[in-house]
Write a protein that holds these residues in place. Structure first.
Motif, PDB file in Angstrom:
ATOM      1  N   TRP A 144       0.760  -1.207  -0.457  1.00 39.82           N
ATOM      2  CA  TRP A 144       0.182  -0.158   0.403  1.00 39.82           C
ATOM      3  C   TRP A 144       1.095   1.371   0.087  1.00 39.82           C
ATOM      4  O   TRP A 144       2.255   1.364   0.556  1.00 39.82           O
ATOM      5  N   LEU A 145       0.576   1.948  -1.100  1.00 45.35           N
ATOM      6  CA  LEU A 145       1.699   3.663  -1.156  1.00 45.35           C
ATOM      7  C   LEU A 145       0.697   4.697  -1.041  1.00 45.35           C
ATOM      8  O   LEU A 145      -0.779   4.387  -0.877  1.00 45.35           O
ATOM      9  N   SER A 194      -3.575  10.108  -2.737  1.00 45.18           N
ATOM     10  CA  SER A 194      -4.394   8.492  -3.233  1.00 45.18           C
ATOM     11  C   SER A 194      -3.693   7.635  -2.622  1.00 45.18           C
ATOM     12  O   SER A 194      -2.481   8.191  -1.998  1.00 45.18           O
ATOM     13  N   VAL A 195      -4.422   6.951  -2.124  1.00 40.95           N
ATOM     14  CA  VAL A 195      -3.753   5.524  -2.046  1.00 40.95           C
ATOM     15  C   VAL A 195      -3.867   4.311  -2.350  1.00 40.95           C
ATOM     16  O   VAL A 195      -5.291   4.332  -3.121  1.00 40.95           O
ATOM     17  N   MET A 196      -2.968   3.765  -2.840  1.00 40.42           N
ATOM     18  CA  MET A 196      -3.197   2.818  -3.672  1.00 40.42           C
ATOM     19  C   MET A 196      -2.228   1.456  -3.370  1.00 40.42           C
ATOM     20  O   MET A 196      -1.394   1.536  -2.289  1.00 40.42           O
ATOM     21  N   ALA A 197      -2.704   0.179  -4.009  1.00 40.99           N
ATOM     22  CA  ALA A 197      -2.694  -0.773  -3.033  1.00 40.99           C
ATOM     23  C   ALA A 197      -2.318  -2.087  -5.060  1.00 40.99           C
ATOM     24  O   ALA A 197      -2.583  -1.480  -5.664  1.00 40.99           O
ATOM     25  N   PHE A 198      -0.690  -2.245  -4.797  1.00 39.35           N
ATOM     26  CA  PHE A 198      -0.585  -3.395  -5.683  1.00 39.35           C
ATOM     27  C   PHE A 198       0.269  -4.708  -4.292  1.00 39.35           C
ATOM     28  O   PHE A 198       0.544  -4.544  -3.852  1.00 39.35           O
ATOM     29  N   MET A 199      -0.733  -5.374  -5.401  1.00 37.92           N
ATOM     30  CA  MET A 199      -0.281  -7.398  -5.406  1.00 37.92           C
ATOM     31  C   MET A 199       1.140  -7.384  -5.662  1.00 37.92           C
ATOM     32  O   MET A 199       1.762  -7.092  -7.317  1.00 37.92           O
ATOM     33  N   LYS A 203       4.751  -9.440 -12.972  1.00 30.66           N
ATOM     34  CA  LYS A 203       6.055  -8.498 -13.829  1.00 30.66           C
ATOM     35  C   LYS A 203       6.752  -7.826 -12.595  1.00 30.66           C
ATOM     36  O   LYS A 203       6.390  -7.372 -11.638  1.00 30.66           O
ATOM     37  N   LEU A 204       7.833  -7.088 -13.432  1.00 29.97           N
ATOM     38  CA  LEU A 204       8.456  -6.421 -12.266  1.00 29.97           C
ATOM     39  C   LEU A 204       8.738  -5.121 -12.780  1.00 29.97           C
ATOM     40  O   LEU A 204       9.140  -4.455 -11.109  1.00 29.97           O
ATOM     41  N   ILE A 205       8.071  -4.165 -12.972  1.00 35.72           N
ATOM     42  CA  ILE A 205       7.362  -2.558 -13.158  1.00 35.72           C
ATOM     43  C   ILE A 205       6.280  -2.616 -13.981  1.00 35.72           C
ATOM     44  O   ILE A 205       5.816  -3.125 -14.943  1.00 35.72           O
ATOM     45  N   LEU A 206       5.780  -2.340 -12.195  1.00 35.76           N
ATOM     46  CA  LEU A 206       4.180  -1.866 -12.980  1.00 35.76           C
ATOM     47  C   LEU A 206       3.962  -0.260 -12.798  1.00 35.76           C
ATOM     48  O   LEU A 206       4.799   0.363 -12.037  1.00 35.76           O
ATOM     49  N   THR A 207       2.966   0.084 -13.000  1.00 39.98           N
ATOM     50  CA  THR A 207       2.565   1.806 -13.115  1.00 39.98           C
ATOM     51  C   THR A 207       0.861   2.033 -12.144  1.00 39.98           C
ATOM     52  O   THR A 207       0.546   0.825 -12.053  1.00 39.98           O
ATOM     53  N   VAL A 208       0.789   2.999 -12.540  1.00 40.91           N
ATOM     54  CA  VAL A 208      -0.881   3.256 -11.804  1.00 40.91           C
ATOM     55  C   VAL A 208      -1.619   2.086 -12.557  1.00 40.91           C
ATOM     56  O   VAL A 208      -2.956   2.037 -11.635  1.00 40.91           O
ATOM     57  N   SER A 209      -2.142   1.758 -13.969  1.00 40.34           N
ATOM     58  CA  SER A 209      -2.772   0.911 -14.375  1.00 40.34           C
ATOM     59  C   SER A 209      -2.991  -0.419 -13.777  1.00 40.34           C
ATOM     60  O   SER A 209      -3.671  -1.217 -13.477  1.00 40.34           O
ATOM     61  N   ASP A 210      -1.617  -0.866 -13.163  1.00 39.66           N
ATOM     62  CA  ASP A 210      -1.673  -2.217 -12.400  1.00 39.66           C
ATOM     63  C   ASP A 210      -2.238  -2.426 -10.695  1.00 39.66           C
ATOM     64  O   ASP A 210      -2.154  -2.862 -10.179  1.00 39.66           O
ATOM     65  N   ALA A 211      -2.565  -1.052 -10.453  1.00 41.99           N
ATOM     66  CA  ALA A 211      -3.161  -0.795  -8.916  1.00 41.99           C
ATOM     67  C   ALA A 211      -4.513  -1.576  -8.859  1.00 41.99           C
ATOM     68  O   ALA A 211      -4.976  -1.569  -9.349  1.00 41.99           O
TER      69      ALA A 211
END
Length: 360
Positions: free
Chosen positions: A72-73, A78-83, A88-96
């Protein structure tokens, strides 16, 4: 009794943008947020980046949810969560996996996140002074009824009381909340430093905050002081106050707290390493271990400096975290680029084995 361990400088990692936040991740990992809108996930055994998130606004806070393997960041409002289980080694906001706008306006930025022990709530605090909680079961956002009169920069859940949290703000106030009811339970307001001090003109903004596993509160201020509150301390073997389970945590009571000048500059980061041992770090990288001694309410409570070290290469420190036997500092160099300093827990007479690594 003071710890027989200290920390010795081990390694420097350099990155393009200043480090804004740090957190321990899962399985021996370090989470590093940067001003350029990126998060790097380091393997602490190799000190190599194993995954990254990019193309965000400046990242102000990161926390790890161990139950789900989710990062979580906070970025902007905004507060976002990424699994992190993704290949994927590089994630962007579309992967949230989740994205929640908790700030009321675009400039109402989130300053810090914290996870409760049960892993079912994340608390946040905002530039507007608002303190709130996200229920991770349904992503419901609840804001506390009261807030700070200025920026709120720090927030922590009270250990073993997942329904209570404490926040610190630039209004020099510490607020204690009942999360379920959203109401204020107690508060304490810090007075400015005595005018005889050279830092008397510095504000008493609260810049950092931590609570020990037994409920001792510490807060660091912009005028170089630490606030220590022990009235909420549970029974421990540290020789401190012993308290039966009470209806609510009482850590902001005035009869169990002290304010001590410990530095000639802002105390920007702190972390408890045991129930009554506290590490602090100033903006310019002065690291000090403090032993909190004495009993609550009898006038004998003190915070004694045990040892002090100066950061090696870092110019200004924005964040600090303890990961196992490692102490990690994050901030910037004089040219504005980012830097991470890693220190190892050692004996008092440790020898220097330091190295430096650049990351393009």
């Amino acid at each position: 009794m003071a710890s027989e361990k200290t920390y010795a400088f081990f390694k420097t990692l350099k990155i393009p943008a200043q480090v804004t936040c740090l957190a321990a991740g899962g399985a021996g990992q370090l989470l590093v947020g940067s001003d350029d809108g990126s998060v790097r996930i380091y393997d602490l055994s190799t000190l190599k980046v194993v995954k990254a998130i990019r193309d965000l606004a400046s990242v102000s806070s990161v926390v790890w949810h161990s139950q789900s393997g989710c990062l979580w960041l906070a970025s902007g409002r905004s507060v976002m969560a990424f699994m992190m289980s993704t290949d994927k080694l590089i994630l962007t906001v579309s992967d949230a996996h989740h994205k929640l706008d908790v700030g009321s306006e675009d400039d109402d930025a989130v300053n810090e996140l914290t996870m409760n022990k049960n892993g079912d709530q994340v608390a946040f605090c905002l530039d507007s002074g608002v303190v709130g909680v996200i229920n991770l079961c349904n992503n419901e956002v609840r804001r506390m009824r009261n807030g700070h009169d200025s920026v709120c920069g720090s927030v922590r859940f009270v250990p073993n009381r997942p329904g209570e949290l404490v926040s610190g703000g630039y209004d020099s106030a510490l607020l204690h909340f009942d999360v379920l009811q959203g109401k204020l339970l107690s508060r304490d307001d810090l007075r400015p430093m005595d005018s005889s001090s050279g830092l008397a003109l510095s504000p008493s903004f609260i810049l950092s905050l931590d609570i020990s596993s037994t409920g001792v509160l510490a807060a660091g201020t912009a005028d170089g002081r630490i606030y220590v509150g022990t009235s909420g301390e549970r029974s421990s073997g540290a020789g401190g106050a012993r308290q039966n389970r009470r209806r609510k945590w009482e850590g902001l009571r005035s009869d169990g707290r002290i304010l001590v000048e410990v530095a000639r500059g802002p105390v920007t980061a702190m972390a408890f390493t045991s129930p009554r041992e506290l590490l602090t770090c100033t903006l310019l990288g002065s690291i000090t271990s403090h032993q909190i001694c004495g009993l609550t309410g009898n006038g004998g409570l003190t915070a004694r400096s045990v040892w002090n070290r100066n950061a090696e290469d870092i110019f200004k420190v924005n964040a600090m975290v303890v990961c196992g036997n490692l102490l990690v500092l994050g901030g910037l160099q004089k040219d504005g680029t980012g830097i991470i300093e890693i220190w190892e827990e050692r004996g008092i007479n440790a020898t220097d084995t330091s190295t430096t690594t650049n990351e393009e």
